[in-house]
Write a protein that holds these residues in place. Structure first.
Motif, PDB file in Angstrom:
ATOM      1  N   LEU A 184      -6.521  -3.101 -10.874  1.00 58.68           N
ATOM      2  CA  LEU A 184      -5.730  -3.921  -9.964  1.00 58.68           C
ATOM      3  C   LEU A 184      -4.528  -4.544 -10.676  1.00 58.68           C
ATOM      4  O   LEU A 184      -3.412  -4.560 -10.142  1.00 58.68           O
ATOM      5  CB  LEU A 184      -6.615  -5.012  -9.350  1.00 58.68           C
ATOM      6  CG  LEU A 184      -6.032  -5.843  -8.232  1.00 58.68           C
ATOM      7  CD1 LEU A 184      -5.651  -4.953  -7.054  1.00 58.68           C
ATOM      8  CD2 LEU A 184      -7.033  -6.895  -7.789  1.00 58.68           C
ATOM      9  N   SER A 185      -4.745  -5.022 -11.875  1.00 57.52           N
ATOM     10  CA  SER A 185      -3.664  -5.610 -12.659  1.00 57.52           C
ATOM     11  C   SER A 185      -2.577  -4.577 -12.938  1.00 57.52           C
ATOM     12  O   SER A 185      -1.382  -4.871 -12.815  1.00 57.52           O
ATOM     13  CB  SER A 185      -4.221  -6.172 -13.961  1.00 57.52           C
ATOM     14  OG  SER A 185      -3.199  -6.743 -14.725  1.00 57.52           O
ATOM     15  N   ILE A 224      -0.604  -3.864  -9.690  1.00 56.60           N
ATOM     16  CA  ILE A 224       0.313  -4.964  -9.358  1.00 56.60           C
ATOM     17  C   ILE A 224       1.513  -4.969 -10.298  1.00 56.60           C
ATOM     18  O   ILE A 224       2.653  -5.171  -9.866  1.00 56.60           O
ATOM     19  CB  ILE A 224      -0.434  -6.312  -9.378  1.00 56.60           C
ATOM     20  CG1 ILE A 224      -1.442  -6.366  -8.226  1.00 56.60           C
ATOM     21  CG2 ILE A 224       0.543  -7.478  -9.294  1.00 56.60           C
ATOM     22  CD1 ILE A 224      -2.373  -7.554  -8.276  1.00 56.60           C
ATOM     23  N   LYS A 225       1.286  -4.728 -11.584  1.00 59.52           N
ATOM     24  CA  LYS A 225       2.401  -4.677 -12.539  1.00 59.52           C
ATOM     25  C   LYS A 225       3.362  -3.531 -12.206  1.00 59.52           C
ATOM     26  O   LYS A 225       4.575  -3.712 -12.261  1.00 59.52           O
ATOM     27  CB  LYS A 225       1.876  -4.507 -13.963  1.00 59.52           C
ATOM     28  CG  LYS A 225       1.274  -5.755 -14.544  1.00 59.52           C
ATOM     29  CD  LYS A 225       0.774  -5.480 -15.943  1.00 59.52           C
ATOM     30  CE  LYS A 225      -0.027  -6.630 -16.485  1.00 59.52           C
ATOM     31  NZ  LYS A 225      -0.548  -6.369 -17.827  1.00 59.52           N
ATOM     32  N   LEU A 261       3.860  -2.145  -9.274  1.00 61.29           N
ATOM     33  CA  LEU A 261       4.587  -2.491  -8.054  1.00 61.29           C
ATOM     34  C   LEU A 261       5.695  -3.502  -8.342  1.00 61.29           C
ATOM     35  O   LEU A 261       6.798  -3.409  -7.797  1.00 61.29           O
ATOM     36  CB  LEU A 261       3.628  -3.034  -7.000  1.00 61.29           C
ATOM     37  CG  LEU A 261       2.677  -2.018  -6.363  1.00 61.29           C
ATOM     38  CD1 LEU A 261       1.675  -2.727  -5.455  1.00 61.29           C
ATOM     39  CD2 LEU A 261       3.450  -0.963  -5.602  1.00 61.29           C
ATOM     40  N   THR A 262       5.396  -4.481  -9.199  1.00 58.94           N
ATOM     41  CA  THR A 262       6.397  -5.482  -9.568  1.00 58.94           C
ATOM     42  C   THR A 262       7.560  -4.830 -10.303  1.00 58.94           C
ATOM     43  O   THR A 262       8.726  -5.124 -10.023  1.00 58.94           O
ATOM     44  CB  THR A 262       5.760  -6.576 -10.454  1.00 58.94           C
ATOM     45  OG1 THR A 262       4.664  -7.166  -9.752  1.00 58.94           O
ATOM     46  CG2 THR A 262       6.767  -7.642 -10.818  1.00 58.94           C
ATOM     47  N   THR A 300       5.549 -10.662 -14.948  1.00 65.11           N
ATOM     48  CA  THR A 300       4.351  -9.946 -15.385  1.00 65.11           C
ATOM     49  C   THR A 300       3.411 -10.886 -16.135  1.00 65.11           C
ATOM     50  O   THR A 300       2.188 -10.822 -15.963  1.00 65.11           O
ATOM     51  CB  THR A 300       4.738  -8.740 -16.267  1.00 65.11           C
ATOM     52  OG1 THR A 300       5.599  -7.886 -15.516  1.00 65.11           O
ATOM     53  CG2 THR A 300       3.531  -7.953 -16.697  1.00 65.11           C
ATOM     54  N   ILE A 309       1.632 -12.982 -13.604  1.00 64.74           N
ATOM     55  CA  ILE A 309       0.587 -12.183 -12.950  1.00 64.74           C
ATOM     56  C   ILE A 309      -0.638 -12.078 -13.853  1.00 64.74           C
ATOM     57  O   ILE A 309      -1.773 -12.202 -13.393  1.00 64.74           O
ATOM     58  CB  ILE A 309       1.125 -10.789 -12.569  1.00 64.74           C
ATOM     59  CG1 ILE A 309       2.149 -10.920 -11.438  1.00 64.74           C
ATOM     60  CG2 ILE A 309      -0.005  -9.845 -12.180  1.00 64.74           C
ATOM     61  CD1 ILE A 309       2.931  -9.650 -11.152  1.00 64.74           C
TER      62      ILE A 309
END
Length: 178
Positions: A26-27, A30-31, A33-34, A52, A55
């Protein structure tokens, strides 16, 4: 010797391993996507790395909460620890509200990017008006350079509170700001 499957903590260990795998995946998602968002929005690598880090901190706190739930820590003991910790942190943040405000403002500036590094801005402050070029946007403050060459460290929270205009750079001024 007992079989490993009959071990007293087998379920907790299995859930912990699954949680670690899920949080790492998941991390990473998300990274990515960011970073993809930052590339499409043409944001600086510095700003992307800063978000980042935020997050990572959020994911670590969430991970600890989930692990505590998995291992069934006594909620009364946990409540005392968390309430004491949050009370101390709350007092510290209240005393240092400007730090928290500047971090939050830095994140808002990252995602909304009303201006970028290199833009010349005018801060509409009746007591201390500023016209300067943005050199860098950091977590707590923005670095501005005036026409006179003066470096100003301006808090991010004030950039959101004050009126700010982006000033078009005239061709004759362009060499000054480069």
């Amino acid at each position: 010797m007992k079989d490993f499957q009959h071990h007293e903590y087998y379920t907790e260990i299995l859930r912990t391993v699954i949680t670690v795998i899920v949080f790492i995946a998941l991390s990473q998602i998300i990274k990515r996507l960011t970073k993809r968002y930052a590339r499409t929005a043409h944001l600086s690598e510095h700003r992307t790395n800063l978000i980042t880090k935020y997050i990572d901190i959020f994911m670590m706190v969430l991970f600890v909460v989930v692990i505590i739930a998995i291992w069934g820590v006594n909620s009364q003991d946990l409540y005392v620890v968390f309430s004491s910790t949050f009370a101390v942190i709350g007092v510290a943040f209240f005393a240092q509200w400007s730090i928290l405000s500047n971090i939050t403002s830095g994140m808002i500036l990252f995602f909304t990017f009303p201006f970028r590094i290199g833009d010349v801005i005018r801060v509409h402050d009746k007591d201390f008006p500023i016209e300067a070029q943005i050199e860098d946007i950091k977590a707590f403050h923005t670095i501005l350079r005036t026409r006179a060459g003066e470096l100003i460290t301006y808090p991010n929270s004030l950039l959101l509170q004050k009126g700010v205009s982006i000033v078009p750079i005239k061709q004759e001024d362009k060499e000054f700001y480069d």
